[in-house]
Design an enzyme around this catalytic site. Structure first.
Site, PDB file in Angstrom:
ATOM      1  N   GLY A  84     -11.178   4.541  -5.052  1.00  0.00           N
ATOM      2  CA  GLY A  84     -12.244   3.563  -5.214  1.00  0.00           C
ATOM      3  C   GLY A  84     -11.763   2.135  -5.307  1.00  0.00           C
ATOM      4  O   GLY A  84     -12.545   1.198  -5.158  1.00  0.00           O
ATOM      5  N   LYS A 105      -3.123  -1.132  -5.156  1.00  0.00           N
ATOM      6  CA  LYS A 105      -4.104  -0.754  -6.173  1.00  0.00           C
ATOM      7  C   LYS A 105      -4.807  -2.011  -6.672  1.00  0.00           C
ATOM      8  O   LYS A 105      -4.160  -2.949  -7.150  1.00  0.00           O
ATOM      9  CB  LYS A 105      -3.402  -0.040  -7.330  1.00  0.00           C
ATOM     10  CG  LYS A 105      -4.337   0.574  -8.356  1.00  0.00           C
ATOM     11  CD  LYS A 105      -3.543   1.384  -9.365  1.00  0.00           C
ATOM     12  CE  LYS A 105      -4.463   2.018 -10.408  1.00  0.00           C
ATOM     13  NZ  LYS A 105      -3.690   2.813 -11.401  1.00  0.00           N
ATOM     14  N   ASP A 117     -16.146  -2.557  -8.334  1.00  0.00           N
ATOM     15  CA  ASP A 117     -15.769  -3.720  -7.540  1.00  0.00           C
ATOM     16  C   ASP A 117     -14.474  -3.521  -6.767  1.00  0.00           C
ATOM     17  O   ASP A 117     -14.095  -4.361  -5.950  1.00  0.00           O
ATOM     18  CB  ASP A 117     -15.663  -4.970  -8.419  1.00  0.00           C
ATOM     19  CG  ASP A 117     -14.615  -4.860  -9.523  1.00  0.00           C
ATOM     20  OD1 ASP A 117     -13.818  -3.903  -9.504  1.00  0.00           O
ATOM     21  OD2 ASP A 117     -14.605  -5.738 -10.401  1.00  0.00           O
ATOM     22  N   GLY A 118     -13.780  -2.388  -7.022  1.00  0.00           N
ATOM     23  CA  GLY A 118     -12.559  -2.118  -6.282  1.00  0.00           C
ATOM     24  C   GLY A 118     -11.384  -2.983  -6.673  1.00  0.00           C
ATOM     25  O   GLY A 118     -10.337  -2.947  -6.018  1.00  0.00           O
ATOM     26  N   ARG A 176      -3.343  15.139  -4.956  1.00  0.00           N
ATOM     27  CA  ARG A 176      -3.751  15.504  -6.309  1.00  0.00           C
ATOM     28  C   ARG A 176      -4.373  16.896  -6.300  1.00  0.00           C
ATOM     29  O   ARG A 176      -4.774  17.401  -5.245  1.00  0.00           O
ATOM     30  CB  ARG A 176      -4.767  14.489  -6.838  1.00  0.00           C
ATOM     31  CG  ARG A 176      -4.331  13.034  -6.645  1.00  0.00           C
ATOM     32  CD  ARG A 176      -5.549  12.110  -6.578  1.00  0.00           C
ATOM     33  NE  ARG A 176      -5.178  10.748  -6.202  1.00  0.00           N
ATOM     34  CZ  ARG A 176      -4.919   9.778  -7.053  1.00  0.00           C
ATOM     35  NH1 ARG A 176      -4.995   9.992  -8.348  1.00  0.00           N
ATOM     36  NH2 ARG A 176      -4.601   8.563  -6.631  1.00  0.00           N
ATOM     37  N   ASP A 241      -7.948  14.759 -10.956  1.00  0.00           N
ATOM     38  CA  ASP A 241      -7.701  13.754  -9.922  1.00  0.00           C
ATOM     39  C   ASP A 241      -6.517  12.861 -10.285  1.00  0.00           C
ATOM     40  O   ASP A 241      -6.078  12.050  -9.454  1.00  0.00           O
ATOM     41  CB  ASP A 241      -8.948  12.906  -9.667  1.00  0.00           C
ATOM     42  CG  ASP A 241      -9.465  12.226 -10.926  1.00  0.00           C
ATOM     43  OD1 ASP A 241      -9.901  12.947 -11.842  1.00  0.00           O
ATOM     44  OD2 ASP A 241      -9.423  10.983 -11.010  1.00  0.00           O
ATOM     45  N   ASN A 242      -5.966  13.013 -11.482  1.00  0.00           N
ATOM     46  CA  ASN A 242      -4.771  12.277 -11.889  1.00  0.00           C
ATOM     47  C   ASN A 242      -3.563  13.199 -12.025  1.00  0.00           C
ATOM     48  O   ASN A 242      -2.559  12.820 -12.622  1.00  0.00           O
ATOM     49  CB  ASN A 242      -5.006  11.568 -13.226  1.00  0.00           C
ATOM     50  CG  ASN A 242      -6.061  10.490 -13.135  1.00  0.00           C
ATOM     51  OD1 ASN A 242      -6.284   9.928 -12.072  1.00  0.00           O
ATOM     52  ND2 ASN A 242      -6.712  10.190 -14.247  1.00  0.00           N
TER      53      ASN A 242
END
Length: 463
Positions: A84, A105, A117-118, A176, A241-242
């Site tokens: 994201g 990132k 907002d990314g 992941r 997801d981590n």
């Protein structure tokens, strides 16, 4: 020297279902804040350019994309997550022959941003830079930090307007557990099989099919969690997801290293129930591997046999974790070959530390010196323990190689961030330099625990 990155991309060659191709979103005034020369050299990168690592220019040979994945977040399944606020620029083959991702990132919104907002603000970028490089210096598998770039644009969070930044992260990959989950959940078996084959070829070439992959990842995660425990590290968000297939530490959000030893210590501001507390990390790692197993089972026609095999692999993991924990903590008290008979001795020390609020890092670093007992208010209890410990003939040299003198303490990180926001990168540079040699006492002031007014009770993910 002009920038050159020797890209050799493989993930971008996978089907479009695995990602969305898009470029990073440019920023106003890119300024290089930190550059990791040693890592750049290892990756075969020459030169540096803030405009590239801010996302304003896509370098030659890059194949920018945002990866798709899903995941369990605090035990609740989210069917679509994905990058994201990150863009995978591509991959390089480092000097050891290992394929490694280069990812920006905080590089702007993607189709997976979920109304975010990314972007990233300076604090979490510098925290991840410092902590990931500290983990590398501790020889714990981890993503690395190549660059931190200020964007010149504000990022808005609950605190108000904050300075924006982009981190360039390097990892063995960004595969992941959640990458497998998204295709298994959707019933996309062809994509799931392609992903498993890719993961095996990239990370575990000796693995015999999906069950071999599961077994390899379980073993790697068991070693990783034991390593975290041995330095008092709390990841904070062990969502699937981590959790990487490579066995690396990744996604440093509300992470922290303990000061006073507490089995149930939580730092993450969003972990209200203590799911990812220090002492729960082994249990959660097994839970995460069960989710990977559930996904991989979909690849087999004989589901009953697959469930039986996967269950055996996952059920073996607690013993793997225990063995790795015993080996790590045995070394911390100077035992080259710790056995189950030594476990009560280790656990008794930890219990004394918890009762007295002894500092985790400094207690182990001081063992074998006169200052060790100064960590305890009940010195008689410690002396009694130390007498039994000395009878094991501990290897002091082993302890010196195992117990760090310095860790990235929360109060030092917060002070470093505060200074950086004010334009002073000196504390960042001082901390990064000291943490590069964690087993040497080079800056005693950075070794001390926080004073009462310096304690940081909670950390935040920065999104």
């Amino acid at each position: 020297m002009s920038l050159h990155i020797p890209f050799d991309n493989s993930y971008a060659a996978l089907p479009d279902a695995f990602y969305t191709r898009l470029d990073p979103t440019p920023v106003s005034k890119p300024q290089m804040l930190a550059w990791n020369d040693a890592l750049a050299s290892d990756l075969g990168i020459t030169g540096s350019d803030a405009t590239v690592f801010a996302g304003n220019i896509v370098p030659k040979g890059a194949a920018p994309l945002a990866q798709l994945y899903a995941g369990h977040q605090f035990g609740n399944y989210n069917p679509q997550l994905g990058d994201g606020r990150a863009i995978l620029l591509g991959e390089v083959i480092d000097k050891s022959g290992t394929r490694r991702d280069i990812q920006l990132k905080g590089s702007g919104p993607t189709p997976y941003s979920r109304m975010g907002d990314g972007r990233a603000w300076l604090g979490p970028v510098l925290r991840e830079y410092v902590v990931s490089e500290a983990m590398h210096a501790l020889s714990i598998p981890t993503s690395r930090a190549l660059a931190a770039v200020a964007t010149g644009d504000p990022v808005y969070r609950e605190q108000g307007a904050l300075p924006g930044a982009v981190l360039t992260r390097v990892a063995a990959s960004h595969l992941r557990v959640g990458t497998f989950q998204v295709f298994a959940h959707r019933g996309h078996i062809d994509e799931l099989r392609t992903l498993a084959d890719y993961a095996i070829a990239r990370h575990w070439p000796d693995a015999d099919g999906p069950m071999g992959l599961l077994s390899a990842v379980c073993a790697a995660q068991a070693e990783l969690i034991a390593a975290w425990m041995s330095v008092g590290f709390i990841h904070g968000v062990m969502n699937t997801d981590n959790c990487t297939i490579s066995g690396e530490t990744i996604d440093y959000g509300p992470c922290a290293f303990m000061d006073a030893y507490t089995e149930g210590r939580v730092f993450s501001s969003i972990d209200q129930m203590g799911r990812y507390a220090y002492g729960n990390q082994p249990r959660i790692a097994v839970w995460n591997m069960a989710q990977l197993a559930t996904a991989l089972i979909q690849l087999f026609e004989d589901k009953d046999k697959a469930v039986e095999d996967a269950t055996a692999i996952v059920h073996a993991m607690p013993n793997q974790l225990q063995a790795a924990w015993l080996r790590r903590f045995g070394a911390k008290i100077g035992l080259n070959s710790a056995t189950a008979d030594h476990q009560p001795l280790i656990e008794e020390l930890l219990a004394l530390m918890q009762t007295d609020g002894a500092d985790f890092t400094n207690t182990f670093a001081a063992l074998g010196t006169d200052s060790a007992r100064d960590q305890f208010s009940d010195r008689d209890a410690f002396d009694a323990w130390a007498q039994r410990w000395q009878a094991t003939n501990p290897d002091i040299n082993l302890m010196a190689r195992t117990n760090p003198q310095i860790i990235p303490r929360n109060h030092r990180i917060e002070a470093m961030i505060e200074a950086a926001v004010a334009g002073d990168m000196g504390p960042f540079e001082r901390l990064t330099k000291a943490l590069a040699t964690p087993f040497r006492a080079t800056d005693p002031d950075l070794h001390r625990p926080p004073n009462t007014d310096e304690i940081v009770p909670a950390t935040f993910c920065g999104t």
